[in-house]
Write a protein that holds these residues in place. Structure first.
Motif, PDB file in Angstrom:
ATOM      1  N   PRO A 186      25.972 -16.463  57.536  1.00  0.00           N
ATOM      2  CA  PRO A 186      27.395 -16.414  57.918  1.00  0.00           C
ATOM      3  C   PRO A 186      28.243 -15.474  57.073  1.00  0.00           C
ATOM      4  N   ARG A 187      27.998 -15.456  55.762  1.00  0.00           N
ATOM      5  CA  ARG A 187      28.833 -14.623  54.890  1.00  0.00           C
ATOM      6  C   ARG A 187      28.560 -13.131  55.073  1.00  0.00           C
ATOM      7  N   GLN A 188      27.471 -12.803  55.749  1.00  0.00           N
ATOM      8  CA  GLN A 188      27.149 -11.398  55.975  1.00  0.00           C
ATOM      9  C   GLN A 188      27.650 -10.878  57.320  1.00  0.00           C
ATOM     10  N   VAL A 189      28.257 -11.757  58.119  1.00  0.00           N
ATOM     11  CA  VAL A 189      28.863 -11.302  59.368  1.00  0.00           C
ATOM     12  C   VAL A 189      30.136 -10.545  59.016  1.00  0.00           C
ATOM     13  N   GLN A 190      30.140  -9.263  59.298  1.00  0.00           N
ATOM     14  CA  GLN A 190      31.241  -8.406  58.855  1.00  0.00           C
ATOM     15  C   GLN A 190      32.533  -8.729  59.597  1.00  0.00           C
ATOM     16  N   ARG A 191      33.623  -8.830  58.854  1.00  0.00           N
ATOM     17  CA  ARG A 191      34.945  -9.043  59.437  1.00  0.00           C
ATOM     18  C   ARG A 191      35.695  -7.723  59.477  1.00  0.00           C
ATOM     19  N   ARG A 192      36.440  -7.518  60.546  1.00  0.00           N
ATOM     20  CA  ARG A 192      37.163  -6.280  60.734  1.00  0.00           C
ATOM     21  C   ARG A 192      38.638  -6.562  60.963  1.00  0.00           C
ATOM     22  N   ALA A 193      39.451  -5.560  60.707  1.00  0.00           N
ATOM     23  CA  ALA A 193      40.903  -5.725  60.832  1.00  0.00           C
ATOM     24  C   ALA A 193      41.282  -5.957  62.289  1.00  0.00           C
ATOM     25  N   MET A 194      42.203  -6.909  62.503  1.00  0.00           N
ATOM     26  CA  MET A 194      42.626  -7.256  63.851  1.00  0.00           C
ATOM     27  C   MET A 194      43.538  -6.207  64.480  1.00  0.00           C
ATOM     28  N   ASN A 195      43.982  -5.237  63.709  1.00  0.00           N
ATOM     29  CA  ASN A 195      44.882  -4.223  64.272  1.00  0.00           C
ATOM     30  C   ASN A 195      44.115  -3.070  64.910  1.00  0.00           C
ATOM     31  N   THR A 196      42.778  -3.236  65.051  1.00  0.00           N
ATOM     32  CA  THR A 196      41.965  -2.238  65.740  1.00  0.00           C
ATOM     33  C   THR A 196      41.256  -2.894  66.923  1.00  0.00           C
ATOM     34  N   VAL A 197      40.917  -2.078  67.912  1.00  0.00           N
ATOM     35  CA  VAL A 197      40.174  -2.590  69.072  1.00  0.00           C
ATOM     36  C   VAL A 197      38.829  -3.144  68.618  1.00  0.00           C
ATOM     37  N   GLU A 198      38.172  -2.439  67.702  1.00  0.00           N
ATOM     38  CA  GLU A 198      36.881  -2.905  67.203  1.00  0.00           C
ATOM     39  C   GLU A 198      37.015  -4.246  66.496  1.00  0.00           C
TER      40      GLU A 198
END
Length: 268
Positions: A63-75
């Motif tokens: 779980p800790r390796q699932v990358q989180r991305r910024a919500m201000n991008t489509v990705e």
């Protein structure tokens, strides 16, 4: 000889293609509603094929390796939608597993969990279709396997399964849904926020089904639900429940006042 509902649920569980799995679940639900499938609740089934069936992607990581991305991008938004779709895909499998694995339960138990499988398939389809509008597909991001790991841990006891999968793992979704919806709405993804409303509505019912059968089994075995839940959490090393809790949704899902008071009294 007509296959029984539980045998067909096991077959659907082994399917690796998500779309085919969803189609099979819907067909099984319709056949069950039409009354054309025998149940055979006493049949002891053996899984002869690797379960659950899942596609080669997404890759499964801790779980800790699932990358989180910024919500201000489509990705970033797509990564969140993908994480939710992955949860729903696993939830289809856990519902099918609850149908085939545990013999000797009342007929309503099997109908309840087939309903859960059907609704989880609907949720997965909604999220997958929305993911495509963002230019991504299921499998484009990594996922984790925490939900299925608890399914595996509780494979030998339906009481533990009801306590620790719908009432613990899935109930965490009741707590997480409102802030996730808010994030998506703030990012301008109102279509995704609307899907979360559907999911929360249905998940309240799914957790209620877990509560119903946990209470039933505790009554059968002469157990106190709060004491037994605490003991099972310790025995199976269930994830620690942490606030904030969606008390309104949990109450709608059938958690008793004693259970809600237990949550409020826990030191976090």
């Amino acid at each position: 000889m007509t296959p029984c509902l539980r045998t067909l649920a096991l077959q659907a569980l082994t399917l690796s293609d998500p779309q085919l799995k969803c189609t099979q679940v819907h067909s099984l639900w319709e056949s069950q509603r039409a009354g054309i499938l025998p149940l055979d609740p006493t049949l002891q089934l053996v899984a002869g094929t690797q379960i659950p069936g899942r596609p080669l992607r997404p890759a499964l990581v801790p779980p800790r390796q699932v990358q989180r991305r910024a919500m201000n991008t489509v990705e970033g938004r797509a990564a969140l939608i993908h994480a939710l779709a992955h949860i729903e895909f696993n939830a289809i499998n856990l519902a099918l597993d609850a149908v085939w694995r545990f013999a000797g339960m009342p007929a309503d138990y099997y109908s309840d969990w087939l309903l859960v499988a059907k609704e989880e398939a609907y949720h997965f389809t909604l999220l997958q279709e929305h993911l495509r509008t963002l230019g991504f597909g299921y499998g484009d991001f990594d996922g984790h396997n925490s939900l299925w790991e608890m399914v595996e841990k509780t494979r030998s006891d339906v009481l533990a399964r009801m306590a620790l999968v719908p009432r613990t793992m899935e109930a965490r979704g009741l707590d997480a849904s409102p802030p996730l919806k808010q994030k998506l709405a703030q990012a301008g993804d109102h279509a995704a926020a609307a899907i979360l409303d559907i999911i929360l509505r249905d998940e309240i019912g799914h957790v209620a089904i877990g509560n119903r059968w946990f209470q039933y089994l505790c009554d059968q075995r002469g157990l106190d639900i709060v004491t037994e839940f605490e003991a099972l959490c310790q025995q199976y090393q269930a994830p620690k429940l942490r606030p904030p809790f969606n008390m309104e949704a949990r109450k709608l899902a059938g958690f008793t006042e004693a259970e809600l008071a237990y949550l409020n009294a826990e030191p976090f």
